[in-house]
Scaffold this active site. Structure first.
Site, PDB file in Angstrom:
ATOM      1  N   ASN A  39      40.739  34.595  35.564  1.00 22.24           N
ATOM      2  CA  ASN A  39      41.736  33.795  36.274  1.00 22.24           C
ATOM      3  C   ASN A  39      41.077  32.895  37.322  1.00 22.24           C
ATOM      4  O   ASN A  39      41.474  31.741  37.503  1.00 22.24           O
ATOM      5  CB  ASN A  39      42.759  34.696  36.962  1.00 22.24           C
ATOM      6  N   TYR A  90      47.093  44.765  28.371  1.00 26.48           N
ATOM      7  CA  TYR A  90      48.030  45.294  29.355  1.00 26.48           C
ATOM      8  C   TYR A  90      49.430  44.778  29.059  1.00 26.48           C
ATOM      9  O   TYR A  90      49.615  43.654  28.606  1.00 26.48           O
ATOM     10  CB  TYR A  90      47.588  45.024  30.791  1.00 26.48           C
ATOM     11  N   TYR A 169      41.357  47.132  44.618  1.00 24.25           N
ATOM     12  CA  TYR A 169      41.369  48.546  44.229  1.00 24.25           C
ATOM     13  C   TYR A 169      42.470  48.804  43.195  1.00 24.25           C
ATOM     14  O   TYR A 169      43.619  48.385  43.382  1.00 24.25           O
ATOM     15  CB  TYR A 169      41.587  49.431  45.460  1.00 24.25           C
ATOM     16  N   ASP A 282      44.009  36.276  42.530  1.00 21.48           N
ATOM     17  CA  ASP A 282      42.908  35.550  41.879  1.00 21.48           C
ATOM     18  C   ASP A 282      42.994  34.057  42.172  1.00 21.48           C
ATOM     19  O   ASP A 282      41.978  33.385  42.371  1.00 21.48           O
ATOM     20  CB  ASP A 282      42.930  35.786  40.366  1.00 21.48           C
TER      21      ASP A 282
END
Length: 341
Positions: A39, A90, A169, A282
Site C-alpha cells: 500500500n 484476508y 502490532y 499505510d
C-alpha cells in the site's frame, strides 16, 4: 532524478462482500489486493516516485494477479521473488455506524511466510535506493522473516539508505513478548518510526497518560511523551504518531503528530465519514515518506501525511489512489468536497 523507495512485506488477496453486506449475506466477494508495505509503494508511485515492492509470491495466476495490480499502478515489481504455494488471503467485512469491521486472516504457509533469507539479494535490491520501509507485520510472520528483515536493514544501512518502520502490532500474528523482542532488535536500524496510540503500548509498553482511545479522548501532552520515549530509547530521528478518535465505525476524527527531536508538530484534525479505512495508516506512511524525501519541513510533512490519509478513508480498497495535487489541496485547507470543474 526521482528518489527510489523500496518496501518489503506481504501482499494478500482481499475478499470482501459488496458494500456493507455481512459475510455471505449475498453470494459474491470482491477480489482485490493489499498489504501494508505494498500500500505504501502504491501511494508513492501515485506521487510520481520510483517505488519498488519486494515480496515472494507463487508463480500461478493469483500470484501474477497481485504483481499485475501493482505494476498497473506504477510500482516496480522486478525484485519480487516467485515461488511457494499460496498467497495469503484476508476476508474483510466493512463495519458501519456502531458495528465494527471484521478482518479474518487466512495467511498461514503463504509464499512470503515460508521465504528464506537466501531468497533475497539485498545488496542488489538497495543499489541506487534512498529509502527502505517495512512494518511490524512482516517480522510477525515468523522467525525467518525476523531474520530477513534484519538482513534487509543491515544491507540498507550499508548502502546509506534511510529506514522507516510502522510498528503495526497485530495480536493475531504474534504475542506482545515476541513483538517486543523482535522489534527491539530491528528498531536499532530505524530512522523514522511510525506508530499509533496502541502500537507503542503493545510493542514497547510505552503509553500516553490520560487518554481513552475508546471514549474519544486524546491528550496531546501524552503523545509528546510517547514520541520522546520512543526517540530516546532507539535514537530515532523522527517519530510520527497517528491520532485516531473513533466515534463509530463510520465516523472518526483523524490527526497526526511528528516529533523531529526538537519540535512536536500537530496537524489539523479532520472529521472523516469513512468509506474504507483499511490502509489508512499505510497511506499516512506513504505521505510522510514522500514529504520527507521532498524536503518538506516537519509541520508541512505531517500536514501532507494526514491529508493523504484523510483522503484514503474515502477510497474503496487498500490502495490510496490520489495525486500530490489532491493531497496538497486538502492540506492547504480545501476540504469542501465540492465538484471540481
Amino acid at each position: 532524478m526521482s528518489k527510489r523507495i523500496v518496501t518489503f512485506g506481504e501482499i494478500m488477496l482481499r475478499l470482501a462482500p459488496n458494500g456493507y453486506y455481512r459475510f455471505f449475506q449475498d453470494d459474491q466477494l470482491q477480489a482485490t489486493f493489499g498489504g501494508g508495505e505494498a500500500n505504501v509503494a502504491v501511494s508513492l508511485a501515485n506521487y510520481g516516485m520510483d517505488a519498488a515492492f519486494v515480496t515472494k509470491l507463487p508463480a500461478h495466476a493469483i500470484g501474477q494477479g497481485a504483481v499485475n495490480a501493482l505494476r498497473g499502478l506504477g510500482v516496480d515489481t522486478r525484485s519480487i521473488v516467485r515461488g511457494g504455494d499460496r498467497i495469503g488471503i484476508y476476508y474483510l467485512e466493512k463495519g458501519a455506524s456502531q458495528r465494527g469491521s471484521v478482518c479474518i486472516y487466512d495467511r498461514a504457509h503463504s509464499a512470503i511466510q515460508e521465504a528464506q533469507p537466501s531468497d533475497f539479494d539485498w545488496d542488489a535490491i538497495f543499489d541506487g535506493a534512498d529509502w527502505f520501509h517495512f512494518t511490524g507485520i512482516t517480522p510477525a510472520l515468523g522467525s525467518d522473516l525476523v531474520e530477513i528483515c534484519k538482513e534487509a536493514c543491515v544491507a540498507a544501512k550499508k548502502h546509506g539508505v534511510k529506514i522507516s518502520c510502522d510498528l503495526n502490532y497485530r495480536g493475531k500474528l504474534w504475542t506482545r513478548e515476541q513483538a517486543r523482542a523482535a522489534m527491539t532488535e530491528l528498531c536499532q536500524y530505524v530512522d523514522v518510526c511510525i506508530s499509533n496510540e496502541e502500537d507503542a503500548k503493545d510493542v514497547f509498553g510505552i503509553e500516553a497518560e490520560n487518554t481513552d482511545i475508546y471514549g474519544g479522548k486524546l491528550n496531546k501532552e501524552g503523545y509528546k511523551s510517547v514520541a520522546k520515549q520512543l526517540a530516546d530509547r532507539f535514537g530515532f530521528e523522527k517519530v510520527a504518531i497517528t491520532l485516531r478518535t473513533s466515534l463509530s465505525a463510520s465516523d472518526n476524527d483523524w490527526a497526526g503528530m511528528l516529533y523531529d527531536g526538537e519540535n512536536y508538530c500537530f496537524s489539523k484534525e479532520y472529521h472523516l465519514h469513512i468509506v474504507d479505512r483499511v490502509g489508512g495508516g499505510d497511506s499516512f506512511g506513504g505521505g510522510l515518506i514522500y514529504a520527507l524525501l521532498n524536503g518538506k519541513d516537519s509541520q508541512s510533512a505531517i500536514e501532507f501525511a494526514v491529508a493523504a490519509s484523510a483522503l484514503k478513508h474515502s477510497i474503496e480498497g487498500d490502495f490510496n489512489r490520489v495525486t500530490v495535487a489532491e493531497v496538497e489541496k486538502l492540506a492547504g485547507g480545501d476540504g469542501s468536497g465540492r465538484v471540481q470543474r
